[in-house]
Design a protein around this motif. Structure first.
Motif, PDB file in Angstrom:
ATOM      1  N   LEU A 186      17.323  29.190  60.012  1.00  0.00           N
ATOM      2  CA  LEU A 186      16.265  28.553  59.221  1.00  0.00           C
ATOM      3  C   LEU A 186      15.612  29.570  58.284  1.00  0.00           C
ATOM      4  CD1 LEU A 186      14.558  26.268  61.916  1.00  0.00           C
ATOM      5  CD2 LEU A 186      15.894  25.530  59.941  1.00  0.00           C
TER       6      LEU A 186
ATOM      7  N   LEU B 170      10.631  22.090  59.603  1.00  0.00           N
ATOM      8  CA  LEU B 170      11.685  22.931  59.027  1.00  0.00           C
ATOM      9  C   LEU B 170      11.169  24.212  58.382  1.00  0.00           C
ATOM     10  CD1 LEU B 170      14.249  20.489  57.393  1.00  0.00           C
ATOM     11  CD2 LEU B 170      14.384  21.700  59.571  1.00  0.00           C
TER      12      LEU B 170
ATOM     13  N   TYR C 170      18.302  30.814  55.458  1.00  0.00           N
ATOM     14  CA  TYR C 170      18.859  29.857  54.493  1.00  0.00           C
ATOM     15  C   TYR C 170      17.921  28.700  54.177  1.00  0.00           C
ATOM     16  CZ  TYR C 170      22.860  32.613  55.844  1.00  0.00           C
ATOM     17  OH  TYR C 170      23.674  33.669  56.087  1.00  0.00           O
ATOM     18  N   VAL C 171      17.535  27.958  55.214  1.00  0.00           N
ATOM     19  CA  VAL C 171      16.819  26.709  54.958  1.00  0.00           C
ATOM     20  C   VAL C 171      15.460  26.960  54.300  1.00  0.00           C
ATOM     21  CG1 VAL C 171      15.863  24.634  56.030  1.00  0.00           C
ATOM     22  CG2 VAL C 171      18.006  25.613  56.885  1.00  0.00           C
TER      23      VAL C 171
ATOM     24  N   ALA D 266      14.675  25.825  50.491  1.00  0.00           N
ATOM     25  CA  ALA D 266      13.778  24.671  50.385  1.00  0.00           C
ATOM     26  C   ALA D 266      12.525  25.037  49.589  1.00  0.00           C
ATOM     27  CB  ALA D 266      13.397  24.162  51.771  1.00  0.00           C
TER      28      ALA D 266
END
Ligand code: PFF
Length: 454
Positions: free
Chosen positions: A427, A55, A430-431, A435
């Motif tokens: 990704l 990710l 946002y991710v 994260a």
């Protein structure tokens, strides 16, 4: 600021993959990954690490390679080119600083592996030896680690001063597969030791009860460290890519190879740790204590031990080269220093900056930071803070300043190649930032809290 001038390119697709994999595969895989997994619950850490790779690691690998190929610049120059007259170049500078800090302690650990080549040759790996005592004896001695640190920095300077020539690439082409085969042999030996099963359970059956914010931070930090992300190493290596080179597949090859070797490192170490009765949470000494013990138990152990530590030193060298290359490329590109002068001056300064990290095991043993000794402190600050921060800022930069559409267009220039879709932009925008920010926040909070709690 430098405009355009002649720059080299990788001669072939494999030249790039090998160099980038050479940067990624190093002490991080065989030394740092197993001991972090050992300290952080084994299988649970492995699982979290793999999620981080998919990710966060892979999207950021693409991110850095794209920025590099688009600009053909070192990290500072790359940000300057994509966002002129803004402070974004500071992110590149943070990377240069991170490279500097990492190399200063990386070289000390690489020096340990050089010392162990020597120890193996002079017959120190005999059954029944107290290997934990031997390791502690080595790192707490004053001069020995300093001398090996100097030797290793000398080798790194030599290669970088000469440019990354075909010699190293050709050598890596032979040596990396050899490291792979040797790891397989070691795994075979470790798995057949009586009592190895407990190690497999530890490594493969997750127990999430031990997971804290610090565990997550260590897993993210390790993903960055192992993939050489967050400090512009992959921007620098990507800057030597040609327009016809493909990015998605090359990035996947580098990430895949690196992860494979790290996971294999765990299979070589944990069965042996449990079979021989060592503590998996032994910290940075883990590899240097358990593997010599395994060699001592093996027939032909001296030969295999020699080969293993030599290959480990070579894997470390191909990573150290990329660390020094980032800093040197910055001085050469932005400040027009001759390459040889840049390599020698920086190499010597990095050697000196690294000294406290080894002196932390003897004359400076009273100096600690949040309960960590000096080498762990260098490692924690650069690996768990500077690299994730660099990755976070680079993702924000590409996601919101330069734009993921521009990055996708650059990555997808090659017709017919595996393409980077909108999933990647999602990704990166946002991710990845959310994260990393959350994990850094909780990780630092937990680290301080558990320190205060004693
Ligand atoms: N990836 C290397 C390793 O796993 O040993 C260490 C490293 C090299 C980190 C280059 C960062 C970097 F830029």
């Amino acid at each position: 600021m430098i405009k355009s001038y002649e720059r080299e390119s990788w001669a072939s697709r494999w030249g790039f993959i090998l160099a980038a994999a050479g940067s990624a595969i190093g002490l991080g895989n065989i030394w740092r990954f197993p001991y972090l997994a050992g300290e952080n619950g084994g299988a649970a850490f492995l699982l979290i690490y793999l999620v981080c790779i998919i990710l966060i690691g892979y999207p950021l690998m693409i991110n850095e390679m794209v920025v590099g190929r688009k600009t053909h610049r070192n990290p500072v120059g790359a940000f300057r080119e994509l966002a002129p007259n803004t402070p974004w170049w500071l992110v590149g500078s943070l990377g240069v600083l991170a490279g500097f800090t990492i190399l200063s302690f990386y070289s000390i650990v690489a020096g340990w592996s050089l010392a162990y080549i020597y120890k193996t040759v002079v017959g120190a790996l005999t059954p029944g030896t107290d290997f934990a005592g031997m390791f502690v004896g080595h790192i707490t001695s004053l001069w020995e680690p300093i001398i090996w640190h100097a030797v290793f920095m000398g080798l790194t300077i030599l290669v970088v001063a000469g440019g990354i020539n075909k010699g190293i690439q050709r050598a890596v082409q032979v040596l990396m597969p050899l490291l792979f085969i040797l790891l397989l042999v070691l795994i075979g030996r470790a798995l057949t030791l009586p009592g190895a099963g407990a190690g497999l359970t530890f490594y493969l059956a997750p127990d999430f009860s031990e997971i804290t914010g610090r565990t997550l931070l260590s897993a993210v930090g390790q993903a960055f460290f192992s993939l050489s992300l967050g400090m512009g190493a992959m921007i620098t290596y990507g800057s030597y890519l040609r327009d016809k080179d493909e990015i998605a597949g090359n990035g996947a090859a580098v990430v895949g190879l690196d992860t494979l070797i790290a996971v294999m490192g765990g299979f070589a170490i944990f069965p042996a740790v449990f079979a021989l009765g060592y503590d998996p949470a032994a910290g940075p000494g883990l590899t240097f204590i358990t593997l010599p013990a395994v060699f001592a138990e093996m027939s032909g152990g001296v030969f295999f031990g020699f080969l293993f530590f030599t290959l480990l030193a070579i894997a470390a060298l191909t990573s150290a080269i990329s660390l020094l290359e980032v800093v040197v490329a910055w001085l050469v590109d932005q400040h027009r220093w001759p390459r040889v002068r840049a390599a020698v001056v920086l190499g010597v300064v990095i050697f000196l900056v690294g000294l406290p990290a080894t002196l932390g095991y003897n004359v400076l043993s009273g100096v600690t930071f949040l309960g960590m000794d000096l080498l762990d402190t260098y490692d924690f600050i650069s690996g768990n803070i500077m690299l994730p921060l660099g990755g976070l800022l680079t993702a924000i930069f590409v996601g919101y300043v330069w734009g993921t559409k521009n990055a996708q267009a650059e990555a997808n220039k090659v017709a017919g190649a595996f393409r980077i879709g909108d999933w990647w932009g999602f990704l990166i925008r946002y991710v990845v930032p959310v994260a990393i920010a959350a994990i850094m926040f909780f990780g630092i909070y937990d680290t301080i809290k558990s320190f205060l709690a004693g």
